[in-house]
Design a protein around this motif. Sequence first.
Motif, PDB file in Angstrom:
ATOM      1  N   TYR A  54     -78.435  27.628  16.043  1.00 46.46           N
ATOM      2  CA  TYR A  54     -78.682  26.419  15.241  1.00 46.46           C
ATOM      3  C   TYR A  54     -78.254  26.633  13.794  1.00 46.46           C
ATOM      4  O   TYR A  54     -77.549  25.794  13.206  1.00 46.46           O
ATOM      5  CB  TYR A  54     -80.166  26.069  15.320  1.00 46.46           C
ATOM      6  N   ASP A  55     -78.672  27.745  13.202  1.00 45.13           N
ATOM      7  CA  ASP A  55     -78.359  28.009  11.794  1.00 45.13           C
ATOM      8  C   ASP A  55     -76.856  28.067  11.553  1.00 45.13           C
ATOM      9  O   ASP A  55     -76.354  27.533  10.549  1.00 45.13           O
ATOM     10  CB  ASP A  55     -79.000  29.327  11.346  1.00 45.13           C
ATOM     11  N   VAL A  58     -75.326  24.418  11.969  1.00 48.22           N
ATOM     12  CA  VAL A  58     -75.679  23.553  10.845  1.00 48.22           C
ATOM     13  C   VAL A  58     -74.890  23.960   9.595  1.00 48.22           C
ATOM     14  O   VAL A  58     -74.379  23.102   8.861  1.00 48.22           O
ATOM     15  CB  VAL A  58     -77.195  23.605  10.577  1.00 48.22           C
ATOM     16  N   LYS A  59     -74.772  25.252   9.361  1.00 52.08           N
ATOM     17  CA  LYS A  59     -73.995  25.732   8.219  1.00 52.08           C
ATOM     18  C   LYS A  59     -72.545  25.276   8.309  1.00 52.08           C
ATOM     19  O   LYS A  59     -71.899  24.994   7.290  1.00 52.08           O
ATOM     20  CB  LYS A  59     -74.062  27.261   8.148  1.00 52.08           C
ATOM     21  N   ASP A  60     -72.036  25.177   9.530  1.00 54.56           N
ATOM     22  CA  ASP A  60     -70.647  24.756   9.732  1.00 54.56           C
ATOM     23  C   ASP A  60     -70.482  23.242   9.791  1.00 54.56           C
ATOM     24  O   ASP A  60     -69.401  22.736  10.104  1.00 54.56           O
ATOM     25  CB  ASP A  60     -70.093  25.390  11.012  1.00 54.56           C
ATOM     26  N   GLY A  61     -71.547  22.518   9.508  1.00 52.08           N
ATOM     27  CA  GLY A  61     -71.434  21.074   9.354  1.00 52.08           C
ATOM     28  C   GLY A  61     -71.775  20.233  10.567  1.00 52.08           C
ATOM     29  O   GLY A  61     -71.537  19.024  10.562  1.00 52.08           O
ATOM     30  N   TYR A  62     -72.334  20.846  11.592  1.00 48.58           N
ATOM     31  CA  TYR A  62     -72.680  20.088  12.795  1.00 48.58           C
ATOM     32  C   TYR A  62     -74.097  19.521  12.697  1.00 48.58           C
ATOM     33  O   TYR A  62     -74.968  20.086  12.030  1.00 48.58           O
ATOM     34  CB  TYR A  62     -72.566  20.979  14.031  1.00 48.58           C
ATOM     35  N   SER A  63     -74.306  18.411  13.379  1.00 45.64           N
ATOM     36  CA  SER A  63     -75.640  17.837  13.533  1.00 45.64           C
ATOM     37  C   SER A  63     -76.213  18.380  14.833  1.00 45.64           C
ATOM     38  O   SER A  63     -75.668  18.112  15.911  1.00 45.64           O
ATOM     39  CB  SER A  63     -75.552  16.306  13.573  1.00 45.64           C
ATOM     40  N   VAL A  64     -77.291  19.140  14.746  1.00 48.73           N
ATOM     41  CA  VAL A  64     -77.816  19.862  15.908  1.00 48.73           C
ATOM     42  C   VAL A  64     -79.242  19.424  16.212  1.00 48.73           C
ATOM     43  O   VAL A  64     -80.098  19.388  15.318  1.00 48.73           O
ATOM     44  CB  VAL A  64     -77.796  21.385  15.667  1.00 48.73           C
ATOM     45  N   ALA A 234     -74.165  42.113  27.776  1.00 43.56           N
ATOM     46  CA  ALA A 234     -75.111  41.116  27.264  1.00 43.56           C
ATOM     47  C   ALA A 234     -76.182  40.809  28.304  1.00 43.56           C
ATOM     48  O   ALA A 234     -75.898  40.665  29.492  1.00 43.56           O
ATOM     49  CB  ALA A 234     -74.387  39.837  26.878  1.00 43.56           C
ATOM     50  N   SER A 235     -77.418  40.672  27.828  1.00 47.68           N
ATOM     51  CA  SER A 235     -78.534  40.338  28.706  1.00 47.68           C
ATOM     52  C   SER A 235     -78.621  38.824  28.898  1.00 47.68           C
ATOM     53  O   SER A 235     -77.823  38.052  28.353  1.00 47.68           O
ATOM     54  CB  SER A 235     -79.849  40.847  28.102  1.00 47.68           C
ATOM     55  N   HIS A 236     -79.640  38.399  29.629  1.00 44.65           N
ATOM     56  CA  HIS A 236     -79.873  36.969  29.821  1.00 44.65           C
ATOM     57  C   HIS A 236     -80.158  36.279  28.491  1.00 44.65           C
ATOM     58  O   HIS A 236     -79.924  35.081  28.347  1.00 44.65           O
ATOM     59  CB  HIS A 236     -81.053  36.773  30.783  1.00 44.65           C
ATOM     60  N   SER A 237     -80.628  37.039  27.501  1.00 40.39           N
ATOM     61  CA  SER A 237     -80.907  36.488  26.175  1.00 40.39           C
ATOM     62  C   SER A 237     -79.674  36.496  25.280  1.00 40.39           C
ATOM     63  O   SER A 237     -79.789  36.554  24.048  1.00 40.39           O
ATOM     64  CB  SER A 237     -82.035  37.274  25.497  1.00 40.39           C
ATOM     65  N   VAL A 238     -78.504  36.382  25.868  1.00 41.76           N
ATOM     66  CA  VAL A 238     -77.248  36.414  25.115  1.00 41.76           C
ATOM     67  C   VAL A 238     -77.208  35.329  24.041  1.00 41.76           C
ATOM     68  O   VAL A 238     -76.579  35.503  22.998  1.00 41.76           O
ATOM     69  CB  VAL A 238     -76.042  36.283  26.080  1.00 41.76           C
ATOM     70  N   TYR A 239     -77.883  34.214  24.253  1.00 37.37           N
ATOM     71  CA  TYR A 239     -77.876  33.137  23.267  1.00 37.37           C
ATOM     72  C   TYR A 239     -78.608  33.539  21.980  1.00 37.37           C
ATOM     73  O   TYR A 239     -78.410  32.923  20.934  1.00 37.37           O
ATOM     74  CB  TYR A 239     -78.472  31.861  23.857  1.00 37.37           C
ATOM     75  N   ILE A 240     -79.424  34.589  22.077  1.00 39.67           N
ATOM     76  CA  ILE A 240     -80.106  35.130  20.906  1.00 39.67           C
ATOM     77  C   ILE A 240     -79.366  36.353  20.375  1.00 39.67           C
ATOM     78  O   ILE A 240     -79.072  36.457  19.180  1.00 39.67           O
ATOM     79  CB  ILE A 240     -81.562  35.517  21.246  1.00 39.67           C
ATOM     80  N   SER A 241     -79.043  37.283  21.261  1.00 39.62           N
ATOM     81  CA  SER A 241     -78.439  38.553  20.841  1.00 39.62           C
ATOM     82  C   SER A 241     -76.998  38.402  20.366  1.00 39.62           C
ATOM     83  O   SER A 241     -76.513  39.223  19.584  1.00 39.62           O
ATOM     84  CB  SER A 241     -78.501  39.572  21.986  1.00 39.62           C
ATOM     85  N   HIS A 242     -76.301  37.388  20.842  1.00 36.47           N
ATOM     86  CA  HIS A 242     -74.905  37.160  20.446  1.00 36.47           C
ATOM     87  C   HIS A 242     -74.735  35.723  19.948  1.00 36.47           C
ATOM     88  O   HIS A 242     -73.856  34.992  20.393  1.00 36.47           O
ATOM     89  CB  HIS A 242     -73.968  37.435  21.628  1.00 36.47           C
ATOM     90  N   LYS A 244     -73.514  34.528  17.252  1.00 30.94           N
ATOM     91  CA  LYS A 244     -72.215  34.191  16.653  1.00 30.94           C
ATOM     92  C   LYS A 244     -71.203  33.800  17.719  1.00 30.94           C
ATOM     93  O   LYS A 244     -70.480  32.806  17.575  1.00 30.94           O
ATOM     94  CB  LYS A 244     -71.688  35.366  15.833  1.00 30.94           C
ATOM     95  N   GLU A 245     -71.150  34.583  18.796  1.00 29.94           N
ATOM     96  CA  GLU A 245     -70.197  34.277  19.869  1.00 29.94           C
ATOM     97  C   GLU A 245     -70.556  32.979  20.581  1.00 29.94           C
ATOM     98  O   GLU A 245     -69.681  32.191  20.953  1.00 29.94           O
ATOM     99  CB  GLU A 245     -70.143  35.430  20.872  1.00 29.94           C
ATOM    100  N   VAL A 246     -71.845  32.760  20.765  1.00 27.96           N
ATOM    101  CA  VAL A 246     -72.298  31.524  21.419  1.00 27.96           C
ATOM    102  C   VAL A 246     -71.950  30.316  20.557  1.00 27.96           C
ATOM    103  O   VAL A 246     -71.412  29.310  21.045  1.00 27.96           O
ATOM    104  CB  VAL A 246     -73.816  31.583  21.695  1.00 27.96           C
ATOM    105  N   ALA A 247     -72.240  30.407  19.261  1.00 26.29           N
ATOM    106  CA  ALA A 247     -71.914  29.297  18.359  1.00 26.29           C
ATOM    107  C   ALA A 247     -70.409  29.044  18.324  1.00 26.29           C
ATOM    108  O   ALA A 247     -69.957  27.889  18.285  1.00 26.29           O
ATOM    109  CB  ALA A 247     -72.441  29.595  16.960  1.00 26.29           C
ATOM    110  N   ALA A 248     -69.616  30.110  18.341  1.00 33.94           N
ATOM    111  CA  ALA A 248     -68.152  29.958  18.317  1.00 33.94           C
ATOM    112  C   ALA A 248     -67.662  29.217  19.555  1.00 33.94           C
ATOM    113  O   ALA A 248     -66.755  28.375  19.468  1.00 33.94           O
ATOM    114  CB  ALA A 248     -67.489  31.321  18.213  1.00 33.94           C
TER     115      ALA A 248
END
Length: 259
Positions: A54-55, A58-64, A234-242, A244-248
Amino acid sequence: MFPLSRIAASILTAGLPLVAGSPTAQAQTAPTSIRNIVLVHGAYADGSGWKGVYDILVKDGYSVNLVQEPLTSQAEDVAAVKRVLARQTGPVILVGHSYGGAVITEAGTDAQVAGLVYIAAHAPDAGESTTSNKNKLPGATKAVAATPDGFLFIDPAHFAADFAADLPPAQAAFMAHAQMPVAAVAAAAPISVPAWKTKPSWYLVAGADRMINPDLERMYAARAHSHTIEIAGASHSVYISHAKEVAALIEQAAQQAGK
């Protein structure tokens, strides 16, 4: 004096660069990216796990916006997603993690959804459910148990190893004791019309996922013809641990689906 419109036309004809900030220049450089992102969490978790993603967005200008689905039934979880979608103005990229992938598969047929992003997530076909697919190709975890009233949870003693192996131990321990159980009937509910058959999709495979077999994730991605990346280890929590890659990947979906 010449009218400004004639001056702008002369510049264009001459092939000279326009002054930054001029209306014509703004029109030429205006982003085509979709700006609305809706994030959907999975079982045994809540929306707070998306904070890092999310952070960045939002920093990159998206409405989340985040959906806090109740995990009581697939119908109620889909309704929670559609409630958030109805508040958006313009097209949306819909993102799901884990069981949230099944939810966006069902909810993603909504007309506002322009693309789907699956993060280590289920993407069942019509008539399939997360439970039926996991039974065909099980994950490594053996720690899922049921409450007397039919809700599934992960034994906290095994939560870190199975759900969050690449997170700091203290964070994994907190998540283990803050987990949201999911109704077994929600996980077993079949999909009616899968959105990935008509909407473009992107998929992130977590290479060391113990909750969903990585081979099942790869099958989902291949079957949906998703734009796919894989993060080894990556574990099942990849959306937390990675995050940057998920946001990209989400931003890639927003840019490509917006063209």
